[in-house]
Design a protein around this motif. Sequence first.
Motif, PDB file in Angstrom:
ATOM      1  N   VAL A 124      40.154   6.557 -29.507  1.00 39.94           N
ATOM      2  CA  VAL A 124      38.916   7.499 -29.585  1.00 39.94           C
ATOM      3  C   VAL A 124      38.748   6.510 -28.141  1.00 39.94           C
ATOM      4  CG1 VAL A 124      36.734   6.281 -30.142  1.00 39.94           C
ATOM      5  CG2 VAL A 124      38.353   7.302 -31.448  1.00 39.94           C
ATOM      6  N   GLU A 125      38.883   5.326 -27.457  1.00 45.03           N
ATOM      7  CA  GLU A 125      38.395   4.688 -26.539  1.00 45.03           C
ATOM      8  C   GLU A 125      39.289   6.166 -25.254  1.00 45.03           C
ATOM      9  OE1 GLU A 125      37.609   2.575 -23.040  1.00 45.03           O
ATOM     10  OE2 GLU A 125      39.039   2.380 -23.890  1.00 45.03           O
ATOM     11  N   PHE A 126      40.683   6.515 -25.040  1.00 44.94           N
ATOM     12  CA  PHE A 126      41.051   6.605 -24.232  1.00 44.94           C
ATOM     13  C   PHE A 126      41.070   7.961 -24.506  1.00 44.94           C
ATOM     14  CE2 PHE A 126      44.690   9.721 -23.019  1.00 44.94           C
ATOM     15  CZ  PHE A 126      45.565   8.931 -21.937  1.00 44.94           C
ATOM     16  N   TYR A 127      40.070   8.803 -25.281  1.00 43.90           N
ATOM     17  CA  TYR A 127      39.807   9.557 -24.918  1.00 43.90           C
ATOM     18  C   TYR A 127      37.917  10.298 -25.118  1.00 43.90           C
ATOM     19  CZ  TYR A 127      43.945  12.203 -26.711  1.00 43.90           C
ATOM     20  OH  TYR A 127      45.023  12.634 -25.947  1.00 43.90           O
ATOM     21  N   LEU A 128      37.505   9.444 -25.473  1.00 48.30           N
ATOM     22  CA  LEU A 128      36.129   9.557 -25.234  1.00 48.30           C
ATOM     23  C   LEU A 128      36.007   8.918 -23.777  1.00 48.30           C
ATOM     24  CD1 LEU A 128      33.576  10.092 -27.164  1.00 48.30           C
ATOM     25  CD2 LEU A 128      36.386  10.208 -27.965  1.00 48.30           C
ATOM     26  N   SER A 129      36.341   8.527 -23.460  1.00 49.02           N
ATOM     27  CA  SER A 129      36.595   7.739 -21.915  1.00 49.02           C
ATOM     28  C   SER A 129      36.469   8.102 -20.879  1.00 49.02           C
ATOM     29  CB  SER A 129      36.973   6.484 -21.592  1.00 49.02           C
ATOM     30  OG  SER A 129      38.008   5.887 -21.367  1.00 49.02           O
ATOM     31  N   GLU A 132      33.966  11.423 -21.314  1.00 46.07           N
ATOM     32  CA  GLU A 132      32.743  11.109 -20.468  1.00 46.07           C
ATOM     33  C   GLU A 132      32.424  11.297 -19.375  1.00 46.07           C
ATOM     34  OE1 GLU A 132      30.172   9.700 -22.038  1.00 46.07           O
ATOM     35  OE2 GLU A 132      29.073   8.858 -20.182  1.00 46.07           O
ATOM     36  N   LYS A 133      33.992  10.669 -18.214  1.00 40.50           N
ATOM     37  CA  LYS A 133      34.568  11.153 -17.185  1.00 40.50           C
ATOM     38  C   LYS A 133      33.947  12.448 -16.665  1.00 40.50           C
ATOM     39  CE  LYS A 133      37.445   9.290 -13.670  1.00 40.50           C
ATOM     40  NZ  LYS A 133      38.442   9.128 -13.820  1.00 40.50           N
ATOM     41  N   GLU A 134      34.643  13.446 -17.465  1.00 40.13           N
ATOM     42  CA  GLU A 134      34.735  14.474 -16.254  1.00 40.13           C
ATOM     43  C   GLU A 134      33.455  15.305 -17.339  1.00 40.13           C
ATOM     44  OE1 GLU A 134      37.968  16.558 -19.202  1.00 40.13           O
ATOM     45  OE2 GLU A 134      37.298  18.744 -17.745  1.00 40.13           O
ATOM     46  N   LEU A 135      32.172  14.975 -18.709  1.00 44.26           N
ATOM     47  CA  LEU A 135      30.934  15.463 -18.439  1.00 44.26           C
ATOM     48  C   LEU A 135      29.753  15.096 -17.949  1.00 44.26           C
ATOM     49  CD1 LEU A 135      30.588  14.794 -22.247  1.00 44.26           C
ATOM     50  CD2 LEU A 135      31.035  17.341 -20.800  1.00 44.26           C
ATOM     51  N   LYS A 136      30.300  14.378 -17.144  1.00 41.15           N
ATOM     52  CA  LYS A 136      29.788  13.062 -15.992  1.00 41.15           C
ATOM     53  C   LYS A 136      29.730  14.127 -14.881  1.00 41.15           C
ATOM     54  CE  LYS A 136      28.559   8.029 -16.338  1.00 41.15           C
ATOM     55  NZ  LYS A 136      28.837   7.132 -16.635  1.00 41.15           N
ATOM     56  N   THR A 137      30.623  14.331 -14.230  1.00 41.24           N
ATOM     57  CA  THR A 137      31.503  14.838 -13.040  1.00 41.24           C
ATOM     58  C   THR A 137      30.563  16.171 -13.471  1.00 41.24           C
ATOM     59  OG1 THR A 137      33.317  13.700 -12.958  1.00 41.24           O
ATOM     60  CG2 THR A 137      33.271  15.182 -11.638  1.00 41.24           C
ATOM     61  N   GLY A 138      30.930  17.187 -14.306  1.00 41.76           N
ATOM     62  CA  GLY A 138      30.534  18.320 -14.265  1.00 41.76           C
ATOM     63  C   GLY A 138      28.829  18.291 -15.310  1.00 41.76           C
ATOM     64  N   ASN A 139      28.062  17.565 -15.069  1.00 44.11           N
ATOM     65  CA  ASN A 139      26.229  17.789 -14.834  1.00 44.11           C
ATOM     66  C   ASN A 139      26.461  17.952 -16.191  1.00 44.11           C
ATOM     67  OD1 ASN A 139      24.598  17.099 -13.316  1.00 44.11           O
ATOM     68  ND2 ASN A 139      24.841  19.675 -11.876  1.00 44.11           N
ATOM     69  N   TYR A 172      29.155   6.313 -25.263  1.00 40.33           N
ATOM     70  CA  TYR A 172      29.517   7.162 -24.476  1.00 40.33           C
ATOM     71  C   TYR A 172      28.011   8.312 -23.997  1.00 40.33           C
ATOM     72  CZ  TYR A 172      33.334   5.619 -25.084  1.00 40.33           C
ATOM     73  OH  TYR A 172      34.742   4.476 -25.466  1.00 40.33           O
ATOM     74  N   PRO A 173      27.137   7.571 -23.554  1.00 35.22           N
ATOM     75  CA  PRO A 173      26.089   8.334 -23.434  1.00 35.22           C
ATOM     76  C   PRO A 173      25.862   9.917 -23.215  1.00 35.22           C
ATOM     77  CG  PRO A 173      26.363   6.785 -21.531  1.00 35.22           C
ATOM     78  CD  PRO A 173      27.639   6.473 -22.567  1.00 35.22           C
ATOM     79  N   THR A 174      26.804  10.405 -22.052  1.00 35.77           N
ATOM     80  CA  THR A 174      26.883  11.684 -21.035  1.00 35.77           C
ATOM     81  C   THR A 174      27.597  12.323 -22.303  1.00 35.77           C
ATOM     82  OG1 THR A 174      27.690  11.078 -19.517  1.00 35.77           O
ATOM     83  CG2 THR A 174      27.019  13.392 -19.616  1.00 35.77           C
ATOM     84  N   VAL A 175      28.337  11.992 -23.383  1.00 40.67           N
ATOM     85  CA  VAL A 175      28.989  12.774 -24.318  1.00 40.67           C
ATOM     86  C   VAL A 175      27.643  12.946 -25.829  1.00 40.67           C
ATOM     87  CG1 VAL A 175      30.359  13.182 -26.525  1.00 40.67           C
ATOM     88  CG2 VAL A 175      31.474  11.768 -24.078  1.00 40.67           C
ATOM     89  N   THR A 176      27.401  11.764 -26.114  1.00 38.98           N
ATOM     90  CA  THR A 176      26.374  11.484 -26.845  1.00 38.98           C
ATOM     91  C   THR A 176      25.243  13.283 -26.161  1.00 38.98           C
ATOM     92  OG1 THR A 176      26.628   9.502 -27.000  1.00 38.98           O
ATOM     93  CG2 THR A 176      23.921  10.307 -28.073  1.00 38.98           C
ATOM     94  N   ALA A 177      24.784  12.264 -25.034  1.00 43.10           N
ATOM     95  CA  ALA A 177      23.541  13.712 -24.846  1.00 43.10           C
ATOM     96  C   ALA A 177      23.890  15.163 -24.740  1.00 43.10           C
ATOM     97  CB  ALA A 177      23.072  13.291 -23.060  1.00 43.10           C
ATOM     98  N   LEU A 178      25.063  15.578 -24.969  1.00 42.85           N
ATOM     99  CA  LEU A 178      25.792  16.638 -25.104  1.00 42.85           C
ATOM    100  C   LEU A 178      25.650  17.082 -26.078  1.00 42.85           C
ATOM    101  CD1 LEU A 178      26.925  19.338 -24.124  1.00 42.85           C
ATOM    102  CD2 LEU A 178      29.071  18.156 -24.007  1.00 42.85           C
ATOM    103  N   ILE A 179      26.101  16.095 -27.233  1.00 38.87           N
ATOM    104  CA  ILE A 179      25.785  17.027 -28.564  1.00 38.87           C
ATOM    105  C   ILE A 179      24.190  16.917 -28.616  1.00 38.87           C
ATOM    106  CG2 ILE A 179      25.955  15.600 -31.313  1.00 38.87           C
ATOM    107  CD1 ILE A 179      28.612  13.289 -30.429  1.00 38.87           C
ATOM    108  N   SER A 180      23.619  16.385 -28.709  1.00 40.85           N
ATOM    109  CA  SER A 180      22.173  16.151 -28.651  1.00 40.85           C
ATOM    110  C   SER A 180      21.421  17.261 -28.508  1.00 40.85           C
ATOM    111  CB  SER A 180      21.031  15.272 -28.513  1.00 40.85           C
ATOM    112  OG  SER A 180      21.343  13.982 -28.814  1.00 40.85           O
ATOM    113  N   LYS A 181      21.783  17.753 -26.895  1.00 43.18           N
ATOM    114  CA  LYS A 181      21.301  19.224 -26.024  1.00 43.18           C
ATOM    115  C   LYS A 181      22.343  20.469 -26.876  1.00 43.18           C
ATOM    116  CE  LYS A 181      22.605  17.557 -22.242  1.00 43.18           C
ATOM    117  NZ  LYS A 181      23.408  17.603 -21.073  1.00 43.18           N
TER     118      LYS A 181
END
Length: 202
Positions: A124-129, A132-139, A172-181
């Motif tokens: 989970v840590e390996f993939y989610l981190s 998270e990083k890729e989503l952050k880079t992609g706005n 993972y705040p950016t992943v969480t935000a994407l789910i909410s969106k």
Amino acid sequence: MSRKLQYFDVNGYAEAVRYMLHYGKLEFEDIRYKRDDWPIKSVKDALPYGQLPIYEEDGRVLSQSLAIARYVAHEVGLLPSDPWEQAVVEAAALNCYDFVKKIVTLMLDPSKIEENKKNIDEAVEFYLSRFEKELKTGNGYFGGKLSWADFILVGMIETTNLYLKGSIEKNYPTVTALISKIYSLPGIKEYVAKRGPYVLNL
Ligand SMILES: N[C@@H](CCC(=O)N[C@@H](CS)C(=O)NCC(=O)O)C(=O)O
């Protein structure tokens, strides 16, 4: 046009497709089988490779969830037009699948869940981190703007949460935000409210 999606009554490999069809406001028959009833011989024998999900459009039949998702994405404007961008989001979708396959492999024997907890946490840590990083880079999105890969991620996180009985995205705040969106998009919001939570009958 007639559209039909057949799968089990769970999120799994079909939820991203369901979300995209609702997002695009495309009418479809959402056929769901109960795990307890499976295999239904007449249904299974008619499937090209004996597995679900299967998507049908005016009698044409498509198997393989990623191929279905990519096609539906095209229909609802969630497939980038640039070939490089298409490849970038496809790679993201495949990484989401690799993640789930890794978790499923680790969980294969339910009696070993405790023993495998450490390995599952590490996966989970390996993939989610990395997500998270890729989503952050992609706005906030895998490809810089909303695409089918984002829907795949949400479907796969939901499914993992259902099996692990947790919220793997919580750190993972950016992943969480994407789910909410995605949950608040028109069409999906209403569908999720009507659908309610999935329950696992194993
Ligand atoms: N690679 C396929 C895998 C499909 C698959 O594994 N389907 C499972 C459910 S998730 C299934 O149909 N299991 C029942 C069976 O094999 O009889 C895809 O992505 O669509």
